[in-house]
Enzyme design. Structure first.
Site, PDB file in Angstrom:
ATOM      1  N   SER A 295       0.844  -1.188   0.000  1.00 22.01           N
ATOM      2  CA  SER A 295       0.000   0.000   0.000  1.00 22.01           C
ATOM      3  C   SER A 295       0.889   1.252   0.000  1.00 22.01           C
ATOM      4  O   SER A 295       1.693   1.435  -0.906  1.00 22.01           O
ATOM      5  CB  SER A 295      -0.951  -0.038   1.199  1.00 22.01           C
ATOM      6  OG  SER A 295      -1.998   0.891   1.040  1.00 22.01           O
TER       7      SER A 295
ATOM      8  N   LYS B  12     -22.981  15.946   7.072  1.00 21.04           N
ATOM      9  CA  LYS B  12     -21.910  16.283   8.001  1.00 21.04           C
ATOM     10  C   LYS B  12     -21.566  15.112   8.910  1.00 21.04           C
ATOM     11  O   LYS B  12     -20.424  14.978   9.372  1.00 21.04           O
ATOM     12  CB  LYS B  12     -22.322  17.497   8.847  1.00 21.04           C
ATOM     13  CG  LYS B  12     -21.218  18.051   9.731  1.00 21.04           C
ATOM     14  CD  LYS B  12     -20.086  18.624   8.906  1.00 21.04           C
ATOM     15  CE  LYS B  12     -19.019  19.245   9.783  1.00 21.04           C
ATOM     16  NZ  LYS B  12     -17.871  19.739   8.982  1.00 21.04           N
TER      17      LYS B  12
END
Length: 266
Positions: free
Chosen positions: A95, A147
């Site tokens: 990764s 949000k």
């Protein structure tokens, strides 16, 4: 003595930058980010006029942004100083760790090194049933309907997952572009390398993710001569680490770190 005489050449120098640990923000010991490794990288390129810089990598990955910042700094200094960069992988460059390895013009592995995992992952927990079972009421007030996306204390929403996957796709595209820019035609066309899968040693070489099997010192001496000198740049252990003290935050962080390494059986 000859290194102090101006008209005599000194033995070639290779600067070794040790990049070991998960990649994430913060100044906790054992983690990599641009703020903590920048001074090491700058010194490695500027001190002693090295013939080359070798990256000694052992990382399961982490933050894509920090991976990108570190790799970009290495490539910028390599271009400015006209110094070649070679990456050597110890246990794993997966990764974000492989993102760092791709900052090298060549990548070398051990027979048992793990390389790849070119993908993006997000992980969390769903605790909404737990708090309901214990009579805990969740109170959240926002000025935007998204949000509170992926709030672990409420049921997962399909639209949140869809939005997260779109964000992951953008990061994945950047990762793929970085690998292709670094490895170019060395990458095989016979297999999809960008699924998040990882490979070991010679298989990774066969797929073009690395250039071969080699260790740092013998490979650099083969390249620059038997009298090659090495200067190693790596993070210093903090005061608490040196005396064996452990804070609660440090202990929790180490548990998180172990989780990242465990994905690769380490």
């Amino acid at each position: 003595m000859k290194r102090f005489i101006p008209f005599m050449s000194s033995d070639p120098l290779v600067a070794v930058i040790r990049l070991s640990g998960p990649i994430m923000t913060g100044n906790r010991s054992g983690v990599l980010n641009d703020a903590t490794v920048a001074p090491l990288i700058e010194r490695a390129f500027r001190k002693g006029k090295p013939k080359a810089v070798a990256l000694l990598i052992n990382s399961p990955g982490g933050s894509p942004v920090q991976s990108s910042l570190i790799a970009a700094r290495i490539r910028r200094l390599a271009a400015e100083k006209e110094i070649p960069v070679y990456a050597f992988v110890e246990d794993v460059a997966a990764s974000g760790g492989y993102w760092l390895a791709c900052a090298g013009e060549e990548i070398w592995l051990d027979e048992s090194s793990i390389a790849g995992s070119i993908g993006v992952i997000s992980a969390s927990f769903g605790l909404n049933e737990f708090i309901n079972r214990h009579g805990i009421e969740r109170r959240v007030h926002t000025s935007g309907k998204d949000k509170s996306m992926l709030d672990p204390f409420r049921p997962e929403r399909d639209e949140d997952v869809e939005r997260l996957k779109a964000l992951q796709a953008q990061i994945h595209e950047s990762f793929i572009a970085h690998v292709k820019s670094s490895r170019g035609e060395k990458l095989t066309d016979a297999q999809d390398l960008f699924t998040g899968e990882f490979w070991v040693g010679r298989k990774a070489v066969e797929l073009g993710l690395a250039d071969g099997i080699a260790h740092l010192v013998p490979k650099m001496k083969e390249r620059f001569g038997e009298k090659t000198r090495f200067a190693v740049y790596g993070p210093k252990r903090g005061l608490f680490s040196r005396f064996g003290a452990s804070l609660v935050g440090e202990a929790i962080g180490q548990i998180e770190d172990r989780g990242q390494w465990a994905r690769f059986g380490l």
